[in-house]
Design an enzyme around this catalytic site. Structure first.
Site, PDB file in Angstrom:
ATOM      1  N   CYS A 236      25.851  43.098 -46.632  1.00 27.45           N
ATOM      2  CA  CYS A 236      24.541  42.856 -47.241  1.00 27.45           C
ATOM      3  C   CYS A 236      23.700  44.134 -47.278  1.00 27.45           C
ATOM      4  O   CYS A 236      23.827  44.997 -46.420  1.00 27.45           O
ATOM      5  CB  CYS A 236      23.787  41.816 -46.435  1.00 27.45           C
ATOM      6  SG  CYS A 236      24.683  40.276 -46.300  1.00 27.45           S
TER       7      CYS A 236
ATOM      8  N   ARG B 266      28.678  48.940 -50.904  1.00 30.60           N
ATOM      9  CA  ARG B 266      28.882  48.275 -49.616  1.00 30.60           C
ATOM     10  C   ARG B 266      29.642  46.960 -49.761  1.00 30.60           C
ATOM     11  O   ARG B 266      30.144  46.424 -48.783  1.00 30.60           O
ATOM     12  CB  ARG B 266      27.530  47.985 -48.948  1.00 30.60           C
ATOM     13  CG  ARG B 266      26.733  49.231 -48.633  1.00 30.60           C
ATOM     14  CD  ARG B 266      25.338  48.881 -48.195  1.00 30.60           C
ATOM     15  NE  ARG B 266      25.339  48.225 -46.903  1.00 30.60           N
ATOM     16  CZ  ARG B 266      25.241  48.850 -45.748  1.00 30.60           C
ATOM     17  NH1 ARG B 266      25.120  50.153 -45.726  1.00 30.60           N
ATOM     18  NH2 ARG B 266      25.256  48.195 -44.616  1.00 30.60           N
TER      19      ARG B 266
ATOM     20  N   TRP C  65      26.641  39.420 -48.941  1.00 30.92           N
ATOM     21  CA  TRP C  65      28.082  39.263 -48.733  1.00 30.92           C
ATOM     22  C   TRP C  65      28.216  38.000 -47.881  1.00 30.92           C
ATOM     23  O   TRP C  65      27.777  37.974 -46.735  1.00 30.92           O
ATOM     24  CB  TRP C  65      28.645  40.487 -48.000  1.00 30.92           C
ATOM     25  CG  TRP C  65      30.127  40.507 -47.887  1.00 30.92           C
ATOM     26  CD1 TRP C  65      31.020  41.003 -48.805  1.00 30.92           C
ATOM     27  CD2 TRP C  65      30.910  40.049 -46.770  1.00 30.92           C
ATOM     28  NE1 TRP C  65      32.298  40.867 -48.323  1.00 30.92           N
ATOM     29  CE2 TRP C  65      32.263  40.287 -47.094  1.00 30.92           C
ATOM     30  CE3 TRP C  65      30.601  39.458 -45.549  1.00 30.92           C
ATOM     31  CZ2 TRP C  65      33.307  39.958 -46.229  1.00 30.92           C
ATOM     32  CZ3 TRP C  65      31.635  39.125 -44.695  1.00 30.92           C
ATOM     33  CH2 TRP C  65      32.972  39.376 -45.037  1.00 30.92           C
TER      34      TRP C  65
ATOM     35  N   ASN D  43      19.585  40.805 -43.325  1.00 33.04           N
ATOM     36  CA  ASN D  43      20.947  41.273 -43.024  1.00 33.04           C
ATOM     37  C   ASN D  43      21.241  40.917 -41.583  1.00 33.04           C
ATOM     38  O   ASN D  43      20.356  41.079 -40.733  1.00 33.04           O
ATOM     39  CB  ASN D  43      21.046  42.799 -43.125  1.00 33.04           C
ATOM     40  CG  ASN D  43      21.099  43.293 -44.544  1.00 33.04           C
ATOM     41  OD1 ASN D  43      21.068  42.513 -45.482  1.00 33.04           O
ATOM     42  ND2 ASN D  43      21.162  44.609 -44.700  1.00 33.04           N
ATOM     43  N   GLY D  44      22.456  40.491 -41.294  1.00 32.72           N
ATOM     44  CA  GLY D  44      22.821  40.167 -39.916  1.00 32.72           C
ATOM     45  C   GLY D  44      23.248  38.716 -39.816  1.00 32.72           C
ATOM     46  O   GLY D  44      23.509  38.071 -40.838  1.00 32.72           O
TER      47      GLY D  44
ATOM     48  N   GLU E 205      48.301  52.681 -41.700  1.00 29.09           N
ATOM     49  CA  GLU E 205      47.217  52.981 -42.633  1.00 29.09           C
ATOM     50  C   GLU E 205      47.689  52.790 -44.085  1.00 29.09           C
ATOM     51  O   GLU E 205      46.940  52.279 -44.926  1.00 29.09           O
ATOM     52  CB  GLU E 205      46.709  54.411 -42.388  1.00 29.09           C
ATOM     53  CG  GLU E 205      45.629  54.904 -43.329  1.00 29.09           C
ATOM     54  CD  GLU E 205      44.354  54.048 -43.367  1.00 29.09           C
ATOM     55  OE1 GLU E 205      44.193  53.149 -42.531  1.00 29.09           O
ATOM     56  OE2 GLU E 205      43.533  54.284 -44.271  1.00 29.09           O
TER      57      GLU E 205
ATOM     58  N   LYS F  87      45.960  50.229 -46.791  1.00 32.99           N
ATOM     59  CA  LYS F  87      45.482  50.662 -48.121  1.00 32.99           C
ATOM     60  C   LYS F  87      46.074  49.761 -49.207  1.00 32.99           C
ATOM     61  O   LYS F  87      45.380  49.321 -50.116  1.00 32.99           O
ATOM     62  CB  LYS F  87      45.870  52.123 -48.420  1.00 32.99           C
ATOM     63  CG  LYS F  87      45.130  53.171 -47.674  1.00 32.99           C
ATOM     64  CD  LYS F  87      43.704  53.385 -48.114  1.00 32.99           C
ATOM     65  CE  LYS F  87      42.736  52.527 -47.367  1.00 32.99           C
ATOM     66  NZ  LYS F  87      42.357  52.801 -46.041  1.00 32.99           N
TER      67      LYS F  87
ATOM     68  N   GLU G   6      44.513  46.248 -49.181  1.00 33.51           N
ATOM     69  CA  GLU G   6      43.106  46.245 -49.595  1.00 33.51           C
ATOM     70  C   GLU G   6      42.933  46.349 -51.102  1.00 33.51           C
ATOM     71  O   GLU G   6      42.161  45.608 -51.686  1.00 33.51           O
ATOM     72  CB  GLU G   6      42.374  47.458 -48.984  1.00 33.51           C
ATOM     73  CG  GLU G   6      41.985  47.318 -47.566  1.00 33.51           C
ATOM     74  CD  GLU G   6      41.134  48.507 -47.125  1.00 33.51           C
ATOM     75  OE1 GLU G   6      41.653  49.629 -47.105  1.00 33.51           O
ATOM     76  OE2 GLU G   6      39.958  48.299 -46.815  1.00 33.51           O
TER      77      GLU G   6
ATOM     78  N   HIS H 157      63.827  43.597 -34.507  1.00 34.13           N
ATOM     79  CA  HIS H 157      63.371  42.516 -33.630  1.00 34.13           C
ATOM     80  C   HIS H 157      62.681  41.403 -34.404  1.00 34.13           C
ATOM     81  O   HIS H 157      61.931  40.623 -33.815  1.00 34.13           O
ATOM     82  CB  HIS H 157      62.454  43.093 -32.546  1.00 34.13           C
ATOM     83  CG  HIS H 157      63.148  44.093 -31.691  1.00 34.13           C
ATOM     84  ND1 HIS H 157      64.021  43.747 -30.688  1.00 34.13           N
ATOM     85  CD2 HIS H 157      63.157  45.448 -31.743  1.00 34.13           C
ATOM     86  CE1 HIS H 157      64.518  44.835 -30.130  1.00 34.13           C
ATOM     87  NE2 HIS H 157      64.007  45.885 -30.765  1.00 34.13           N
TER      88      HIS H 157
ATOM     89  N   LYS I  48      32.022  47.500 -47.542  1.00 35.04           N
ATOM     90  CA  LYS I  48      32.199  48.871 -47.051  1.00 35.04           C
ATOM     91  C   LYS I  48      31.753  49.005 -45.600  1.00 35.04           C
ATOM     92  O   LYS I  48      32.395  49.674 -44.810  1.00 35.04           O
ATOM     93  CB  LYS I  48      31.391  49.824 -47.943  1.00 35.04           C
ATOM     94  CG  LYS I  48      31.561  51.285 -47.584  1.00 35.04           C
ATOM     95  CD  LYS I  48      32.939  51.777 -47.959  1.00 35.04           C
ATOM     96  CE  LYS I  48      33.178  53.208 -47.503  1.00 35.04           C
ATOM     97  NZ  LYS I  48      34.620  53.504 -47.443  1.00 35.04           N
TER      98      LYS I  48
HETATM   99  O1  M6R Z   1      32.800  52.204 -40.965  1.00 34.40           O
HETATM  100  P1  M6R Z   1      33.954  51.953 -40.053  1.00 34.40           P
HETATM  101  O2  M6R Z   1      34.873  53.128 -39.990  1.00 34.40           O
HETATM  102  O3  M6R Z   1      33.532  51.528 -38.693  1.00 34.40           O
HETATM  103  O4  M6R Z   1      34.743  50.783 -40.713  1.00 34.40           O
HETATM  104  C1  M6R Z   1      35.884  50.237 -40.125  1.00 34.40           C
HETATM  105  C2  M6R Z   1      36.635  49.379 -41.103  1.00 34.40           C
HETATM  106  O5  M6R Z   1      35.845  48.328 -41.548  1.00 34.40           O
HETATM  107  C3  M6R Z   1      37.116  50.194 -42.299  1.00 34.40           C
HETATM  108  O6  M6R Z   1      37.896  51.266 -41.915  1.00 34.40           O
HETATM  109  C4  M6R Z   1      37.921  49.304 -43.261  1.00 34.40           C
HETATM  110  O7  M6R Z   1      39.107  48.932 -42.658  1.00 34.40           O
HETATM  111  C5  M6R Z   1      38.145  50.046 -44.572  1.00 34.40           C
HETATM  112  N1  M6R Z   1      37.959  49.151 -45.661  1.00 34.40           N
HETATM  113  C6  M6R Z   1      39.479  50.663 -44.669  1.00 34.40           C
HETATM  114  O8  M6R Z   1      39.790  51.150 -45.913  1.00 34.40           O
END
Ligand code: M6R
Length: 643
Positions: free
Chosen positions: A2, A27, A74, A100-101, A516, A520, A523, A539, A638
């Site tokens: 948000c 965001r 959000w 927000n929150g 990682e 990616k 996502e 395993h 974000k």
């Molecule tokens: O802002 P932060 O690094 O604390 O965020 C952590 C995760 O939310 C962030 O890395 C998320 O996994 C990304 N979308 C990865 O691409």
């Protein structure tokens, strides 16, 4: 997640709010809305979907009022819909709030408020706030009218305008009502409130969710993220937990709470660079691509000035060599991509400095009882610097007496402010939801931290440090080289795009890169992907492999290269379509993998910095081929500012 913007001044608020909300789009959100003071009424307009939809709707209303608040939502409590979108109104429609929150006790509060006759229109947790303020306001207004009658009788009544209250430094009724209402809340909040009873005024409050306020040329702005205010104000006041701010067209005041009284305080301030990085993706098709291509620059900037005079220095750490030498345990706390960067760093800290190091997902760390002592160094890694779980972990660690160090990309973010020391990753604003360049900035910063710890423990001598630093710096040119030729990545994407699922494997450093890479791909392309240390494949996960199943192997030169090669052969024997990221000159790998993406030769310790680049490109390429929104993947935000 948000986002909040607010403005009160001498120009129509609506276009300013829309511009601010657009700057917060990165965001992630699913609906948006604004409340604008129009004459003596508050007009609220909310829409699901993009800000542009809200903007088009607003055109029909021709709002010209100079005071308003806006929000991108959000969804957490209640579906993404117009009724659940903020701003929310009080029963009489005279008070509007954005929040927000998360209000954890919202169910109980809703029950109580409904019992008192309040009618709710949304399913959100946030709506309880506006009803609480409505109750508090009518109670305070009643008391105050009694006082005014008395003052009238004594001939001492003063005019009730926002400006005169600000000048007198006294909290308005609205500020008092907000403060009272916050006293009933459990959870986290950043809220902005306006009311028809006090035109031209916005009252803000926060606990755990950020809010910044700044004076611009046309009035006073408030936002949950400095990104919304870049170019508009030169400096912001950073509201602290528990503070209440009152904004009027020509200024603002901040109050702290002492013995239930609101007392004027001087807020912490922060200068803004005045540059908005969010606006321009230049020649690139999307921000993710732009940010992938910025990585060589990020490496150089993060390393700049670190190794002058033959010694590695990180002054921002705020610890002397002696203090560093006393550290006997390191916790790296993070989420998502930042967690994966931390997995790499564990290998370096233990390998070079020989200090036991644990990497933990922040949402787990905060609810355990980890062994944290004054000689523990807790490193919080967070691109945004406002991830709720990471922040909670920091607070917990500090209570336990640990030194807390932040690695973040955002100047003045809560992680930066709440840590004992901070390294900024110099990635600059990252707009795409999928982190790329900030991962690189984190890897480089964490590598420096590992080297520093090793230097302090006397484990790495000056000559070794110099050699390592030189090699680390060489990854920038290597990254450039990788980015020059992406044809093999494209071939691998074409070969994988129709899969239902994919597996990423690697060992040691490669295992973290595999994690990682899988994140990616999930996502941005919505293709299911899992990562396993390659040795784990037998395993269980190997059962998934059938003809054509993509297995993406990180098989760069390393002490475990031969083992990874065996795992590739096991996958191949079961019909997998293997894509390998390998070191230039490795001819054996092409006998076993269907597609090979070569990267330049580099020390294993630094290989994640370059090996991840083809996997970032691969994820984006597959997502493009599948027609996905690259920069704003569905359901994602974000900054994850709630638990
Ligand atoms: O802002 P932060 O690094 O604390 O965020 C952590 C995760 O939310 C962030 O890395 C998320 O996994 C990304 N979308 C990865 O691409």
């Amino acid at each position: 997640m948000c986002g909040i913007v607010g403005f009160t001044g001498t120009r129509p608020a609506s276009p300013i709010l829309i511009e601010g909300l657009k700057r917060l789009e990165y965001r992630g959100y699913d609906s948006a809305g604004v409340a604008v003071e129009e004459g003596s009424r508050i007009q609220v307009v909310c829409r699901t979907g993009k800000i542009s939809t809200l903007e088009q709707s607003l055109a029909q209303f021709s709002l010209t009022g100079p005071c308003g608040i806006g929000h991108t939502r959000w969804a957490t409590h209640g579906t993404p819909s117009e009724v659940n979108a903020h701003p929310h109104l009080s029963c009489d429609g005279k008070i509007a709030i954005v929040h927000n929150g998360i209000i954890e006790n919202h169910e109980e509060l809703r029950r109580i408020l409904e019992g008192r006759g309040h009618t709710f229109t949304s399913q959100t947790d946030s709506e309880v706030i506006v009803h609480l303020i409505e109750d508090a306001y009518s109670m305070l207004a009643f008391d105050s009218s009694e006082e005014d009658d008395l003052a009238d009788a004594e001939g001492a009544r003063r005019p009730h305008t926002p400006t005169s209250e600000l000048a007198a430094g006294k909290p308005s009724l609205l500020a008092q009502a907000v403060s009272m209402a916050c006293g009933f809340l459990i959870g986290s909040w950043a809220i902005c409130v306006m009311t028809e009873y006090e035109p031209g005024k916005i009252v803000c409050a926060r606990k755990e969710s950020p809010l910044v306020i700044g004076r611009g040329a046309a009035g006073v702005h408030v936002a949950s993220d400095v990104a919304a205010l870049a170019d508009l104000v030169g400096e912001v006041a950073v509201l602290a937990d528990g503070q209440i701010a009152e904004l009027a067209p020509h200024g603002f005041v901040v109050f702290g709470s002492h013995d239930d009284e609101l007392i004027r305080v001087r807020p912490e301030t922060m200068k803004l660079s005045g540059r908005s990085d969010t606006a321009d993706r230049g020649q690139y098709a999307d921000f993710m691509l732009k940010e992938i291509y910025e990585q060589p620059r990020v490496i150089r900037d993060t390393l700049e000035g670190r190794f002058d005079g033959g010694e590695l220095t990180i002054e921002e750490l705020g610890l002397t060599h002696e203090e560093l030498n006393l550290i006997d345990r390191v916790y790296l706390i993070a989420c998502g991509t930042s967690y994966h960067a931390s997995l790499v760093a564990k290998n370096l800290i233990e390998g070079w400095a020989r200090i036991p190091c644990e990497v933990e997902v922040a949402s787990e760390f905060r609810y355990r009882n980890p062994i944290v002592t004054p000689s523990t160094l807790v490193v919080a890694v967070s691109q945004s610097g406002e991830t709720a779980d990471t922040l909670a972990a920091i607070r917990d660690a500090r209570i336990k007496g640990a030194k807390v160090f932040g690695i973040t990309n955002v100047l003045g973010s809560p992680v930066a402010r709440e840590s004992d020391g901070v390294i900024y990753t110099k990635a600059n604003k990252e707009v795409a939801v999928a982190s790329t360049k900030s991962f690189t900035g984190q890897l480089v910063s964490l590598t420096l931290l590992a080297m520093l710890l090793a230097q302090s423990k006397g484990r790495l001598k000056q000559g070794q440090m110099r050699l390592l630093f030189r090699e680390l710096a060489s990854t920038a040119a290597q990254a450039e080289q990788i980015l020059k030729d992406t044809e093999r990545v494209h071939q691998a994407a074409l070969a994988s795009k129709d899969a239902k699922s994919a597996m990423f494997i690697g060992r040691g450093m490669g295992a973290a890169v595999a994690e990682e890479g899988a994140l990616k791909l999930k996502e941005v392309s919505y293709l299911h992907a899992e990562a396993y240390p390659a040795g784990e494949m037998k395993h269980g996960p190997i059962a998934l492999i059938e003809p054509g199943f993509p297995v993406i192997a990180v098989a760069t030169e390393s002490p475990t290269y031969e083992k990874v090669l065996s795992n590739i052969q096991e996958a191949k024997a079961r019909g997998a379509m293997v894509v390998a990221v390998a070191t230039e000159g490795d001819e054996r790998i092409s006998e076993h993998a269907d597609e090979v993406i070569y990267i330049p030769k580099i020390r294993d310790a630094f290989s994640p910095i370059t090996a991840i680049i083809p996997l970032q490109l691969l994820a984006r390429d597959i997502a493009l081929l599948r027609g996905c929104n690259i920069d704003q993947p569905r359901n994602l935000a974000k900054s994850v500012t709630v638990e």
